[in-house]
Design a protein around this motif. Sequence first.
Motif, PDB file in Angstrom:
ATOM      1  N   SER A  15      19.740 -53.539  15.213  1.00  0.00           N
ATOM      2  CA  SER A  15      19.196 -52.437  14.420  1.00  0.00           C
ATOM      3  C   SER A  15      18.439 -52.981  13.211  1.00  0.00           C
ATOM      4  O   SER A  15      18.646 -54.116  12.776  1.00  0.00           O
ATOM      5  CB  SER A  15      20.313 -51.496  13.949  1.00  0.00           C
ATOM      6  N   GLN A  16      17.553 -52.139  12.711  1.00  0.00           N
ATOM      7  CA  GLN A  16      16.883 -52.356  11.431  1.00  0.00           C
ATOM      8  C   GLN A  16      17.178 -51.137  10.577  1.00  0.00           C
ATOM      9  O   GLN A  16      16.978 -50.003  11.017  1.00  0.00           O
ATOM     10  CB  GLN A  16      15.368 -52.501  11.627  1.00  0.00           C
ATOM     11  N   PHE A  19      17.527 -51.803  28.075  1.00  0.00           N
ATOM     12  CA  PHE A  19      17.490 -51.886  26.627  1.00  0.00           C
ATOM     13  C   PHE A  19      16.457 -50.878  26.128  1.00  0.00           C
ATOM     14  O   PHE A  19      15.304 -50.902  26.547  1.00  0.00           O
ATOM     15  CB  PHE A  19      17.124 -53.291  26.140  1.00  0.00           C
ATOM     16  N   SER A  20      16.872 -49.997  25.241  1.00  0.00           N
ATOM     17  CA  SER A  20      16.001 -48.931  24.723  1.00  0.00           C
ATOM     18  C   SER A  20      15.908 -49.023  23.212  1.00  0.00           C
ATOM     19  O   SER A  20      16.867 -49.398  22.542  1.00  0.00           O
ATOM     20  CB  SER A  20      16.532 -47.543  25.126  1.00  0.00           C
ATOM     21  N   ILE A  21      14.756 -48.656  22.675  1.00  0.00           N
ATOM     22  CA  ILE A  21      14.575 -48.660  21.216  1.00  0.00           C
ATOM     23  C   ILE A  21      14.176 -47.281  20.738  1.00  0.00           C
ATOM     24  O   ILE A  21      13.418 -46.572  21.405  1.00  0.00           O
ATOM     25  CB  ILE A  21      13.515 -49.719  20.804  1.00  0.00           C
ATOM     26  N   TRP A  78      15.257 -48.614  13.083  1.00  0.00           N
ATOM     27  CA  TRP A  78      15.327 -48.482  14.532  1.00  0.00           C
ATOM     28  C   TRP A  78      16.659 -49.034  15.035  1.00  0.00           C
ATOM     29  O   TRP A  78      17.330 -49.803  14.365  1.00  0.00           O
ATOM     30  CB  TRP A  78      14.175 -49.193  15.246  1.00  0.00           C
ATOM     31  N   ASP A  79      17.025 -48.600  16.234  1.00  0.00           N
ATOM     32  CA  ASP A  79      18.199 -49.111  16.944  1.00  0.00           C
ATOM     33  C   ASP A  79      17.780 -49.527  18.346  1.00  0.00           C
ATOM     34  O   ASP A  79      17.009 -48.814  19.005  1.00  0.00           O
ATOM     35  CB  ASP A  79      19.300 -48.037  17.078  1.00  0.00           C
ATOM     36  N   VAL A  80      18.283 -50.667  18.797  1.00  0.00           N
ATOM     37  CA  VAL A  80      18.160 -51.061  20.200  1.00  0.00           C
ATOM     38  C   VAL A  80      19.524 -50.851  20.853  1.00  0.00           C
ATOM     39  O   VAL A  80      20.535 -51.350  20.354  1.00  0.00           O
ATOM     40  CB  VAL A  80      17.709 -52.528  20.343  1.00  0.00           C
ATOM     41  N   VAL A  84      14.495 -62.554  12.991  1.00  0.00           N
ATOM     42  CA  VAL A  84      13.125 -62.269  12.593  1.00  0.00           C
ATOM     43  C   VAL A  84      12.238 -63.396  13.110  1.00  0.00           C
ATOM     44  O   VAL A  84      12.544 -64.576  12.937  1.00  0.00           O
ATOM     45  CB  VAL A  84      13.016 -62.167  11.055  1.00  0.00           C
ATOM     46  N   THR A  85      11.124 -63.038  13.763  1.00  0.00           N
ATOM     47  CA  THR A  85      10.211 -64.054  14.290  1.00  0.00           C
ATOM     48  C   THR A  85       8.924 -64.159  13.492  1.00  0.00           C
ATOM     49  O   THR A  85       8.208 -65.145  13.622  1.00  0.00           O
ATOM     50  CB  THR A  85       9.874 -63.748  15.758  1.00  0.00           C
ATOM     51  N   ASN A  86       8.617 -63.157  12.694  1.00  0.00           N
ATOM     52  CA  ASN A  86       7.433 -63.202  11.835  1.00  0.00           C
ATOM     53  C   ASN A  86       7.910 -63.281  10.389  1.00  0.00           C
ATOM     54  O   ASN A  86       8.490 -62.326   9.872  1.00  0.00           O
ATOM     55  CB  ASN A  86       6.571 -61.961  12.040  1.00  0.00           C
ATOM     56  N   PRO A  87       7.690 -64.414   9.708  1.00  0.00           N
ATOM     57  CA  PRO A  87       8.228 -64.564   8.353  1.00  0.00           C
ATOM     58  C   PRO A  87       7.656 -63.566   7.350  1.00  0.00           C
ATOM     59  O   PRO A  87       8.231 -63.388   6.271  1.00  0.00           O
ATOM     60  CB  PRO A  87       7.840 -66.002   7.975  1.00  0.00           C
ATOM     61  N   ASP A  88       6.547 -62.908   7.679  1.00  0.00           N
ATOM     62  CA  ASP A  88       5.981 -61.904   6.791  1.00  0.00           C
ATOM     63  C   ASP A  88       6.628 -60.529   6.969  1.00  0.00           C
ATOM     64  O   ASP A  88       6.258 -59.581   6.276  1.00  0.00           O
ATOM     65  CB  ASP A  88       4.474 -61.776   7.020  1.00  0.00           C
ATOM     66  N   SER A  89       7.576 -60.425   7.888  1.00  0.00           N
ATOM     67  CA  SER A  89       8.230 -59.139   8.134  1.00  0.00           C
ATOM     68  C   SER A  89       8.933 -58.643   6.881  1.00  0.00           C
ATOM     69  O   SER A  89       9.697 -59.398   6.266  1.00  0.00           O
ATOM     70  CB  SER A  89       9.259 -59.269   9.268  1.00  0.00           C
ATOM     71  N   PRO A  90       8.709 -57.384   6.479  1.00  0.00           N
ATOM     72  CA  PRO A  90       9.387 -56.873   5.283  1.00  0.00           C
ATOM     73  C   PRO A  90      10.858 -56.553   5.513  1.00  0.00           C
ATOM     74  O   PRO A  90      11.601 -56.361   4.558  1.00  0.00           O
ATOM     75  CB  PRO A  90       8.599 -55.599   4.957  1.00  0.00           C
ATOM     76  N   SER A  91      11.296 -56.488   6.786  1.00  0.00           N
ATOM     77  CA  SER A  91      12.685 -56.124   7.094  1.00  0.00           C
ATOM     78  C   SER A  91      13.426 -57.283   7.733  1.00  0.00           C
ATOM     79  O   SER A  91      12.825 -58.223   8.258  1.00  0.00           O
ATOM     80  CB  SER A  91      12.742 -54.928   8.056  1.00  0.00           C
ATOM     81  N   THR A  92      14.743 -57.181   7.692  1.00  0.00           N
ATOM     82  CA  THR A  92      15.614 -58.029   8.502  1.00  0.00           C
ATOM     83  C   THR A  92      16.206 -57.166   9.599  1.00  0.00           C
ATOM     84  O   THR A  92      16.045 -55.947   9.610  1.00  0.00           O
ATOM     85  CB  THR A  92      16.748 -58.635   7.662  1.00  0.00           C
TER      86      THR A  92
END
Length: 436
Positions: free
Chosen positions: A395-396, A433-435, A338-340, A369-377
Amino acid sequence: MDTTKRRGVTSRRRMLAGAGALTLALTSGVAGLAGTAQAATKTTPVFVKCVAPAPQPGADGSQNFTVTLPDGAKAGETVPIEIDPGETPVVPMFTIDTVNTIKAKLLVGGVAQTVTSPATPSHQEAGKKADPPKFSGTVKIPDGTEGTTVDVTIDQVVTDADLAGTVYTTTCTPDPRPSQPVGSVAVAALPKDPVTTRLTPNSGKAGTSVVATGANFPAGAVTCSALLAGTPTGDAGTGTADATGAASCTLTVTKKADEIRIDGSVTPYKAFVYVEDVPGVKNPVDVEVLPGPLGIGPQGGNPAVDFGKVTINGKPQSVTGQFTAMTVQDFRGGTLGWDVTATRTPFLNEATGHSMPKAQIGIQPSCKVTNPDSPSTCTAGAPGAITDTPMKVASQAAGGDQLTGGEFEVGGAGLIQLPAFAFADTYRSVVTFSIA
């Protein structure tokens, strides 16, 4: 699906806008290796200033550099380059025979590198511009440039002319220095280290044949192996890697394993679920995991960001502030990125009709990252001005074969640049801000 949010930013006499409407959309993308690189040739006129040894006068003028580079490569890879300098602006005063060596000092992705020609006999005619021969060498694609395009620029060209054992040096420097890009190389998005990317299938009982695929391997034969708790089980197989680095290797699982790798790859290896064949009545249990949304919040929008008060003094002024952080949630359960992006409206006071068309808004984006279980940075965008053209602030990356998603926080420091004169008033711009 689309969700809209507004975030206003108010500043006394000049106001920065805060977050605004948030548009949600799904995009797809797969990161992969570039195919077999093809040679790309580009001719670029470069204005140079040349300093020659006395009594030969120097000269300024345009020089056409023709550069051939592969159109694709991997980070850290050494690639061939061919340089045809073209006619120099220097006009020799004498007819003379020398042995010349050219040192082209380049910036490859900002990293200084030098390509040196072989010592070559040269016959110079008085009153006729020198036209040195083309020469070849290699340059290294800098580490850490995965997924970008690396530009090659000229920083300086030095010609050493050997006349009976005495060396006379002519130095030509681009103006401006360095030159505009004279060539570029697209760098593969995957890491340069060999990686195991997929197992097909990724589970099974004893006797299951598994195909392991990978990327960034040297062309030729490869081997693969199964592991349990990091120790090889003895199950192994063979395969090959093609010229692009894509590898495929097949093995048969005969005993319990929890990982399979193509040997030589870096961790993490690919997980394998070994299914025990237990006698008895089978009772399958299915569970369906549905995709969640991609969204940016809060849903009600952020409060106005106050950048304070400024007193008109006849000079341009700047004020700073902080955009209120926004949450990004990617619960799609896939491999998408994704892109913001951010856009803004003009600085206005709708009640009075006053505006500041010359006012500028800038942002230095941040993303964590706010959730340490997130698979992405996530990656913050480059600092810059927010205009009516979408600016990427975070972006991710798409994951290729890897799971992406998670929970993040996007924000950044803000800067308003104000004109020397404006109506004394309270102005507002709305930053959206758009995603996607």
